[in-house]
Design a protein around this motif. Structure first.
Motif, short mmCIF file in Angstrom:
data_model
loop_
_atom_site.label_atom_id
_atom_site.label_comp_id
_atom_site.label_asym_id
_atom_site.label_seq_id
_atom_site.Cartn_x
_atom_site.Cartn_y
_atom_site.Cartn_z
N ASP A 130 44.33 11.80 -19.36
CA ASP A 130 43.57 12.96 -18.87
C ASP A 130 42.26 13.13 -19.62
OD1 ASP A 130 45.56 13.49 -17.07
OD2 ASP A 130 46.57 14.99 -18.31
N ALA A 131 42.25 12.80 -20.91
CA ALA A 131 41.06 13.04 -21.72
C ALA A 131 40.03 11.92 -21.61
CB ALA A 131 41.46 13.22 -23.19
N CYS A 132 40.48 10.68 -21.49
CA CYS A 132 39.56 9.54 -21.58
C CYS A 132 39.46 8.70 -20.32
CB CYS A 132 39.98 8.63 -22.75
SG CYS A 132 40.05 9.46 -24.35
N MET A 133 40.56 8.46 -19.65
CA MET A 133 40.57 7.49 -18.55
C MET A 133 40.16 8.11 -17.22
SD MET A 133 41.40 4.73 -20.11
CE MET A 133 41.84 3.59 -18.80
N ARG A 134 40.80 9.18 -16.82
CA ARG A 134 40.53 9.75 -15.49
C ARG A 134 39.12 10.29 -15.33
NH1 ARG A 134 46.13 12.52 -13.27
NH2 ARG A 134 47.53 10.87 -14.00
N PRO A 135 38.50 10.87 -16.34
CA PRO A 135 37.11 11.29 -16.16
C PRO A 135 36.17 10.12 -15.84
CG PRO A 135 38.05 12.39 -18.07
CD PRO A 135 39.03 11.35 -17.64
N VAL A 136 36.51 8.93 -16.28
CA VAL A 136 35.65 7.76 -16.05
C VAL A 136 36.06 7.00 -14.80
CG1 VAL A 136 34.84 5.56 -17.01
CG2 VAL A 136 35.22 7.53 -18.52
N PHE A 137 37.36 6.79 -14.63
CA PHE A 137 37.85 5.92 -13.56
C PHE A 137 38.44 6.69 -12.38
CE2 PHE A 137 38.26 3.50 -17.54
CZ PHE A 137 37.41 2.45 -17.25
N GLY A 138 38.48 8.01 -12.46
CA GLY A 138 39.02 8.80 -11.35
C GLY A 138 40.52 8.90 -11.42
N GLY A 139 41.10 9.34 -10.32
CA GLY A 139 42.54 9.51 -10.28
C GLY A 139 42.91 10.90 -9.80
N SER A 140 44.19 11.17 -9.68
CA SER A 140 44.64 12.45 -9.16
C SER A 140 44.26 13.57 -10.12
CB SER A 140 46.16 12.43 -8.98
OG SER A 140 46.80 12.16 -10.20
N GLY A 141 43.81 14.68 -9.54
CA GLY A 141 43.46 15.84 -10.35
C GLY A 141 42.01 15.93 -10.73
N PHE A 142 41.18 14.93 -10.36
CA PHE A 142 39.76 14.95 -10.68
C PHE A 142 38.94 14.91 -9.41
CE2 PHE A 142 41.63 13.86 -14.64
CZ PHE A 142 40.77 14.38 -15.60
N ILE A 143 37.72 15.39 -9.52
CA ILE A 143 36.86 15.47 -8.35
C ILE A 143 36.64 14.08 -7.76
CG2 ILE A 143 34.55 16.07 -7.50
CD1 ILE A 143 36.26 18.46 -8.12
N SER A 144 36.91 13.95 -6.46
CA SER A 144 36.68 12.69 -5.77
C SER A 144 35.32 12.72 -5.10
CB SER A 144 37.78 12.46 -4.71
OG SER A 144 37.45 11.37 -3.90
N TYR A 145 34.45 11.78 -5.45
CA TYR A 145 33.14 11.72 -4.82
C TYR A 145 33.25 11.40 -3.34
CZ TYR A 145 31.28 11.57 -9.57
OH TYR A 145 30.98 11.87 -10.87
N ALA A 146 34.32 10.72 -2.97
CA ALA A 146 34.48 10.33 -1.58
C ALA A 146 34.85 11.52 -0.70
CB ALA A 146 35.53 9.22 -1.44
N THR A 147 35.75 12.40 -1.22
CA THR A 147 36.22 13.52 -0.40
C THR A 147 35.57 14.83 -0.79
OG1 THR A 147 38.05 13.92 -1.93
CG2 THR A 147 38.46 12.38 -0.14
N GLY A 148 35.01 14.89 -2.01
CA GLY A 148 34.38 16.12 -2.46
C GLY A 148 35.37 17.19 -2.84
N THR A 149 36.63 16.82 -3.04
CA THR A 149 37.68 17.78 -3.38
C THR A 149 38.43 17.31 -4.60
OG1 THR A 149 39.25 16.66 -1.94
CG2 THR A 149 37.98 18.46 -0.97
N ARG A 150 39.17 18.23 -5.21
CA ARG A 150 40.02 17.87 -6.33
C ARG A 150 41.30 17.29 -5.77
NH1 ARG A 150 39.66 18.87 -11.60
NH2 ARG A 150 37.87 20.22 -11.25
#
Length: 534
Positions: free
Chosen positions: A508-528
């Motif tokens: 949650d702290a290091c990987m998802r902010p960089v590589f995406g994943g569930s719970g983070f803003i998706s540039y493709a959908t514009g939603t969390r």
């Protein structure tokens, strides 16, 4: 009428025009694949049959028919090349196994799955190799080097748990399903890495130093292959999150995921690593990060696309094995002593059974000792199901045997021909006989699994997408609320493993902010992207 049809087929198989002959072969094989899918669907609710057995039996029937129409010259429509299997058929099967894996259950039982899939495979490999080394010389089948016996151990350590997974209900027996599924994919990867290490290493003069060097080479292959798969998966995830292709075209998203998955496999093979292990971990990483960075349409498309390619590849392999088992070129070498091939097959089957039991019982006992929740202990019936699931041998064993004991698709020595026919016999017997007994046996041992219904494309997506939130069905345009399973909610909110807890914090702290994943803003959908956690 019969003679005319026979001459028509014979002229098709023995045509002097290579291009016309190849087109005819492809057309006939495609028709057989369609027939396997249709017949498999009709027999889906059968108590005895499954897709693997159906494809094998259709392959055997087709082989007999071709053998008759060709005057005993051939039993195959297409000639099997081990390179074709390893380059085109195996990657989608292994990648889909990693891509579809239920990561929460997989990593919740990670230590048990790893012990079964790695330590258990090494124990099985040692028993099969040791047993063959001391029993095969009694059959007087010819000279075999120590490398050949070790290769046999690696070949027959590779399991095929498809039959058992088709019967188990992953909602009613999540622990058992994750153990069987997880051990199956880790076992295949370990067996192939072990096989590659054996074939690339000089074991003619075995001593302690060479044994340690071999072990170091094995773990080096294992580690580097894993790192490469993770690296390619993270690269794909980063590209997806940064460039957000979905704004212009969902086709590009799907194409990039498919191509980068295949690229990971080919890159590993070019570098002399294990493509199977690489593409498996690439699938896990892509499903954890990249899959959440694409549009909802692409999510559904990729899930079904990877599953479909894997399904077709498996049917293709079993169909071909059924036809190739009647190849006269292989059986001609053992005409003088068919009993040797039969006894070799019996020895291998017995060693497989002993090898499975030698690690299932002690490793299950150790796993039960270290489990915090007594309700999740592996009972004796579950241990038997895990043992039974690993008795069947399939595509990986066949491919490794062809790679080791044939040259350019042709058997070049009588002893190699005997080992190939023994491998085919073991695969046919274990898949058909053990496979036919799997459904009634598991339904007797686990009555709660007897009500399992065949899964539709939508229902098979549900457990992969559900997390207690609204789920939009892209096929029907409906929205429905899925119930949260208490066990999954408990796992998500209160991790039972310290390793899992710290991994989640790091993720949650290091990987998802960089590589995406569930719970983070998706540039493709514009939603969390919280409603598609899987």
């Amino acid at each position: 009428m019969d003679s005319h049809f026979r001459s028509l087929l014979t002229s098709s198989f023995l045509s002097s025009d290579p291009e016309t002959e190849f087109v005819d072969q492809i057309a006939l094989f495609a028709a057989l694949l369609c027939g396997c899918i249709v017949v498999g669907h009709l027999l889906e609710k059968s108590r005895w049959f499954n897709q693997s057995i159906t494809a094998l039996l259709i392959g055997l029937g087709t082989g007999c028919f071709i053998l008759y129409t060709s005057g005993g010259k051939s039993s195959r429509i297409l000639e099997f090349k081990q390179e074709f299997f390893f380059i085109y058929l195996l990657p989608p099967i292994i990648f889909n196994a990693g891509f579809q894996v239920k990561k929460k259950q997989f990593f919740r039982n990670f230590m048990t799955i790893t012990s079964f899939g790695v330590v258990g495979t090494l124990i099985s490999f040692a028993i099969i190799s040791f047993g063959a080394r001391h029993l095969f010389p009694m059959l007087d089948i010819g000279y075999l080097e120590i490398k050949d016996y070790l290769a046999l151990g690696a070949i027959f350590s590779a399991t095929d748990s498809v039959c058992t997974l088709q019967v188990l209900n992953q909602e009613e027996t999540p622990l058992l399903y994750s153990l069987v599924f997880g051990e199956g994919v880790v076992n295949d990867a370990t067996s192939v890495v072990l096989f590659n290490a054996i074939t690339k290493f000089d074991l003619s003069d075995m001593d302690l130093y060479i044994a340690l060097e071999f072990a170091a080479n094995f773990f080096k292959l294992f580690g580097l292959s894993t790192l490469l798969g993770v690296g390619v998966g993270l690269l794909c995830s980063f590209i997806m999150r940064t460039l957000y292709f979905g704004r212009q075209s969902t086709d590009r998203e799907v194409a990039l995921m498919i191509l980068m998955a295949y690229l990971s496999y080919i890159t590993a093979e070019v570098c002399g690593l294990s493509g199977i292990l690489t593409v498996f971990f690439c699938g896990i990483v892509m499903s954890h990060y990249a899959w959440h960075n694409v549009t909802h349409k692409s999510q559904v498309t990729t899930k079904h696309a990877f599953a479909t390619m894997s399904y077709i590849a498996e049917v293709f392999i079993f169909l071909y094995v059924g036809m190739d088992s009647l190849d006269v070129g292989k059986w001609r070498f053992i005409n003088d002593s068919p009993e040797k091939s039969i006894w070799a097959s019996v020895i291998l089957l017995v060693l497989i059974m002993i090898g499975r039991a030698a690690f299932i019982l002690p490793l299950s006992y150790i796993s039960n000792l270290i489990r915090r929740d007594r309700n999740e202990d592996i009972g004796i019936r579950q241990q038997f199901v895990v043992w039974w699931a690993g008795l069947m041998r399939g595509a990986v064993s066949i491919a490794l045997a062809y790679k080791k004991f044939t040259g350019s698709g042709q058997t070049i020595q009588p002893v190699n021909a005997l080992l190939i026919t023994s491998t085919i016999t073991v695969v046919l017997f274990s898949t058909i006989v053990f496979g036919l007994l799997t459904k009634p046996l598991i339904r007797r041992l686990l009555p709660e699994s007897s009500q399992t219904e065949p899964s539709s494309p939508t229902s098979s997506m549900t457990p992969l997408l559900e997390n207690g939130h609204d789920y939009d069905d892209p096929e029907n345009g409906n929205t429905r609320t899925l119930r949260t399973k208490p066990s999954l909610a408990m796992l998500f909110n209160s991790p039972t493993s310290t390793v899992h807890y710290y991994w989640r914090k790091f993720d949650d702290a290091c990987m998802r902010p960089v590589f995406g994943g569930s719970g983070f803003i998706s540039y493709a959908t514009g939603t969390r992207d919280m409603d598609v956690i899987h």
